[in-house]
Design an enzyme around this catalytic site. Structure first.
Site, PDB file in Angstrom:
ATOM      1  N   GLU A  89      73.339  78.456  50.820  1.00 35.88           N
ATOM      2  CA  GLU A  89      74.012  77.751  49.733  1.00 35.88           C
ATOM      3  C   GLU A  89      75.408  77.302  50.162  1.00 35.88           C
ATOM      4  O   GLU A  89      76.024  77.890  51.047  1.00 35.88           O
ATOM      5  CB  GLU A  89      74.131  78.662  48.501  1.00 35.88           C
ATOM      6  CG  GLU A  89      72.791  79.034  47.889  1.00 35.88           C
ATOM      7  CD  GLU A  89      72.944  79.728  46.542  1.00 35.88           C
ATOM      8  OE1 GLU A  89      72.190  79.383  45.626  1.00 35.88           O
ATOM      9  OE2 GLU A  89      73.800  80.622  46.398  1.00 35.88           O
ATOM     10  N   GLN A 129      81.718  74.917  38.406  1.00 35.45           N
ATOM     11  CA  GLN A 129      80.462  75.092  37.684  1.00 35.45           C
ATOM     12  C   GLN A 129      80.775  75.805  36.375  1.00 35.45           C
ATOM     13  O   GLN A 129      81.425  76.857  36.375  1.00 35.45           O
ATOM     14  CB  GLN A 129      79.492  75.953  38.513  1.00 35.45           C
ATOM     15  CG  GLN A 129      78.908  75.236  39.697  1.00 35.45           C
ATOM     16  CD  GLN A 129      77.837  74.240  39.284  1.00 35.45           C
ATOM     17  OE1 GLN A 129      76.726  74.624  38.970  1.00 35.45           O
ATOM     18  NE2 GLN A 129      78.168  72.963  39.285  1.00 35.45           N
ATOM     19  N   ASP A 148      80.888  78.470  40.963  1.00 37.52           N
ATOM     20  CA  ASP A 148      81.486  77.870  42.168  1.00 37.52           C
ATOM     21  C   ASP A 148      82.610  76.849  41.912  1.00 37.52           C
ATOM     22  O   ASP A 148      82.485  76.016  41.016  1.00 37.52           O
ATOM     23  CB  ASP A 148      80.429  77.093  42.952  1.00 37.52           C
ATOM     24  CG  ASP A 148      79.133  77.844  43.111  1.00 37.52           C
ATOM     25  OD1 ASP A 148      79.075  79.026  42.775  1.00 37.52           O
ATOM     26  OD2 ASP A 148      78.152  77.211  43.562  1.00 37.52           O
ATOM     27  N   LEU A 204      81.119  80.606  31.052  1.00 40.57           N
ATOM     28  CA  LEU A 204      81.018  81.205  32.390  1.00 40.57           C
ATOM     29  C   LEU A 204      81.376  80.195  33.456  1.00 40.57           C
ATOM     30  O   LEU A 204      80.894  79.059  33.432  1.00 40.57           O
ATOM     31  CB  LEU A 204      79.585  81.707  32.609  1.00 40.57           C
ATOM     32  CG  LEU A 204      79.269  82.309  33.981  1.00 40.57           C
ATOM     33  CD1 LEU A 204      78.277  83.465  33.850  1.00 40.57           C
ATOM     34  CD2 LEU A 204      78.712  81.274  34.971  1.00 40.57           C
ATOM     35  N   LEU A 205      82.218  80.596  34.370  1.00 40.45           N
ATOM     36  CA  LEU A 205      82.574  79.772  35.537  1.00 40.45           C
ATOM     37  C   LEU A 205      81.843  80.330  36.744  1.00 40.45           C
ATOM     38  O   LEU A 205      81.751  81.546  36.897  1.00 40.45           O
ATOM     39  CB  LEU A 205      84.092  79.830  35.732  1.00 40.45           C
ATOM     40  CG  LEU A 205      84.722  79.387  37.068  1.00 40.45           C
ATOM     41  CD1 LEU A 205      86.143  78.871  36.820  1.00 40.45           C
ATOM     42  CD2 LEU A 205      84.781  80.509  38.105  1.00 40.45           C
ATOM     43  N   TYR A 224      74.664  70.639  39.425  1.00 43.24           N
ATOM     44  CA  TYR A 224      74.951  71.773  40.302  1.00 43.24           C
ATOM     45  C   TYR A 224      76.094  71.446  41.265  1.00 43.24           C
ATOM     46  O   TYR A 224      76.648  70.347  41.248  1.00 43.24           O
ATOM     47  CB  TYR A 224      73.680  72.139  41.090  1.00 43.24           C
ATOM     48  CG  TYR A 224      72.742  73.079  40.348  1.00 43.24           C
ATOM     49  CD1 TYR A 224      72.863  73.309  38.982  1.00 43.24           C
ATOM     50  CD2 TYR A 224      71.725  73.746  41.035  1.00 43.24           C
ATOM     51  CE1 TYR A 224      71.998  74.179  38.322  1.00 43.24           C
ATOM     52  CE2 TYR A 224      70.849  74.617  40.382  1.00 43.24           C
ATOM     53  CZ  TYR A 224      70.994  74.824  39.023  1.00 43.24           C
ATOM     54  OH  TYR A 224      70.137  75.685  38.388  1.00 43.24           O
TER      55      TYR A 224
HETATM   56  C1  FRU Z   1      75.950  79.131  44.207  1.00 45.95           C
HETATM   57  C2  FRU Z   1      74.963  78.273  43.438  1.00 45.95           C
HETATM   58  C3  FRU Z   1      74.761  76.917  44.113  1.00 45.95           C
HETATM   59  C4  FRU Z   1      74.323  76.040  42.977  1.00 45.95           C
HETATM   60  C5  FRU Z   1      75.157  76.564  41.840  1.00 45.95           C
HETATM   61  C6  FRU Z   1      74.534  76.471  40.484  1.00 45.95           C
HETATM   62  O1  FRU Z   1      76.585  80.087  43.418  1.00 45.95           O
HETATM   63  O2  FRU Z   1      73.714  78.945  43.293  1.00 45.95           O
HETATM   64  O3  FRU Z   1      73.853  76.932  45.200  1.00 45.95           O
HETATM   65  O4  FRU Z   1      74.544  74.682  43.201  1.00 45.95           O
HETATM   66  O5  FRU Z   1      75.437  77.922  42.147  1.00 45.95           O
HETATM   67  O6  FRU Z   1      75.440  76.855  39.493  1.00 45.95           O
END
Ligand code: FRU
Length: 464
Positions: A190, A35, A19, A16-17, A78
């Site tokens: 975020e 991510q 951010d 899963l991808l 993160y």
């Molecule tokens: C946004 C988020 C960020 C966090 C990351 C974790 O989509 O919730 O705030 O750093 O994803 O994967």
């Protein structure tokens, strides 16, 4: 290969991808980290994966870049950003940790000389006293005369969201410098971003509603506002995140955008192309090796106080053969006063541009993609643009609409399972994943008068 896997959008080979992270242009290459859960198609694990490219057209998937393997990031590396300082690529990210279910966040740093090996430098900032441990997503920016700033998203002790700003003279040693803006409507902010574009400062942020008792996210979206940023004090001209903002996207799937400046001074944005809930993710991922992708890279401009997003010009190199329409006139009752046109395609990936040559287009039109998988229509009475797709959980159609100020032009970039629609030179954007049916790929338009310029190109290229 699954049928929802994309052809020219960035996505890893498995897992899963979410951010986009650490976007940078470093030593002649584009770096797009993201991510990544490389083990399963859910959110149970987070590390940084990496794509690199010399031209934003052909990409290399480099695999893992930052693993959650230290005391300060053991439960997830993160989101965060990248910045080049003295020819070295610095990465700033949030280390997420949990001890007996209690969260603690650290803002961490890593450095690379070659863009291949990333050396972790540990935590550079602990959560300031004003915030809860929902404190994350550091975005670093350099200034002309006052070193570096790091903007982070967070939640105040009151339970409502805020931004935090930190300062560093050298980009390596960081100090908390204040709370430049707050929200009284959302429990969390975020993935903020702040950058100078021409004479303006642009602030991007993602307000999130949360159930603070259960500690779960409920809903969120991406916002943009133009502000004045005081580079000396680290303060904003407008500290109210609940006012004077615009929604960045009108579609179903757009979140956590991040920007960077490339070698030629362009400001380029990528975002995560998803706002799916768990039920949607499960069905969308079934039978696929992976889930989620990034948006196309988009060049940003500010015009008359509004942010414009346009796919970067390099993408036009991907355009294949122009597809000619089979045009035929239809009785007025069926197709308004216009023509209908049909384009038969070889695949689902295409780029379509529409230009009315006017600023006061006054006729209704509708474009149906692939026999009804999705559609776009314009209603001149109330200047409404409507995008419709099939909801793959309820199996019913669902729409998003947006009022615009007169229809002039549109550029539509479709991939196997997504649509990015840029209206009026990128003033209004609809970004959405779409459910792929068995139908043959084609485009049908009704209600178009002859003077409307339409161009359709197949896209055959794969980018990975
Ligand atoms: C946004 C988020 C960020 C966090 C990351 C974790 O989509 O919730 O705030 O750093 O994803 O994967």
């Amino acid at each position: 290969m699954g049928k929802r896997r994309q052809q020219y959008h960035l996505e890893p080979d498995r897992g899963l991808l979410n951010d986009p992270n650490g976007l940078t242009y470093f030593k002649g290459k584009y770096y797009v980290f993201f991510q990544w859960n490389r083990f399963s198609k859910d959110h149970s694990y987070k590390e940084w994966g990496l794509f690199t490219s010399k031209d934003m057209i052909r990409w290399n998937f480099e695999g893992s870049a930052l693993l959650p393997d230290q005391y300060c990031d053991k439960d997830g590396t993160y989101s965060g950003s990248g910045y080049v300082i003295n020819d070295r690529l610095y990465l700033f990210y949030t280390g997420n940790t949990k001890k007996q279910g209690v969260r603690k966040s650290y803002q961490c740093m890593a450095v690379s000389d070659d863009g291949r090996k990333f050396l972790k430098l540990g935590s550079v900032l602990e959560t300031p006293a004003e915030y809860t441990e929902h404190f994350r997503d550091p975005k670093v920016l350099g200034t002309e005369n006052n070193g570096y700033y790091m903007l982070a998203g967070g939640q105040r002790k009151s339970g409502m969201g805020a931004l935090a700003i930190c300062h560093s003279d050298d980009g390596l040693n960081w100090k908390y410098a204040g709370m430049p803006a707050v929200t009284e409507k959302y429990e969390m902010i975020e993935c903020p971003d702040l950058f100078k574009l021409g004479e303006n400062y642009v602030l991007l942020y993602n307000p999130q509603s949360r159930d603070n008792e259960k500690d779960i996210p409920l809903d969120s979206f991406s916002a943009v506002k133009i502000i004045d940023f005081n580079e000396e004090k680290g303060t904003f001209s407008d500290s109210d995140l609940d006012q004077n903002y615009a929604r960045m996207d009108q579609g179903f799937d757009f979140y956590a955008p991040q920007t960077f400046e490339d070698g030629s001074g362009r400001r380029i944005l990528y975002a995560w192309m998803s706002r799916m809930d768990d039920a949607q993710e499960k069905i969308f991922a079934a039978g696929e090796p992976n889930i989620h992708c990034l948006t196309l890279p988009r060049e940003l401009k500010v015009e008359d106080g509004r942010l414009l997003q346009k796919p970067v010009r390099e993408l036009r190199q991907m355009l294949g053969e122009e597809v000619k329409a089979v045009r035929q006139e239809k009785p007025a009752a069926e197709a308004g006063e216009g023509f209908t046109a049909e384009y038969a395609l070889r695949g689902r990936a295409f780029c379509m541009s529409i230009d009315t040559g006017k600023t006061d287009w006054s006729r209704e039109f509708k474009i149906v993609f692939h026999g009804g998988e999705s559609s776009l229509s314009y209603r001149p009475e109330d200047q409404l643009v409507i995008f419709t797709r099939k909801n793959w959980v309820t199996e019913k159609p669902e729409s998003k609409e947006c009022r615009i100020n007169g229809f002039k032009n549109a550029e539509i970039w479709a991939d196997r399972s997504s649509m990015e629609i840029f209206i009026n030179s990128g003033k209004t954007v609809f970004t959405s994943r779409v459910w792929t049916e068995e139908s043959a790929p084609k485009i049908e338009i009704s209600g178009i008068p002859e003077e409307m310029q339409i161009e359709v190109h197949e896209i055959d290229k794969e980018i990975l």
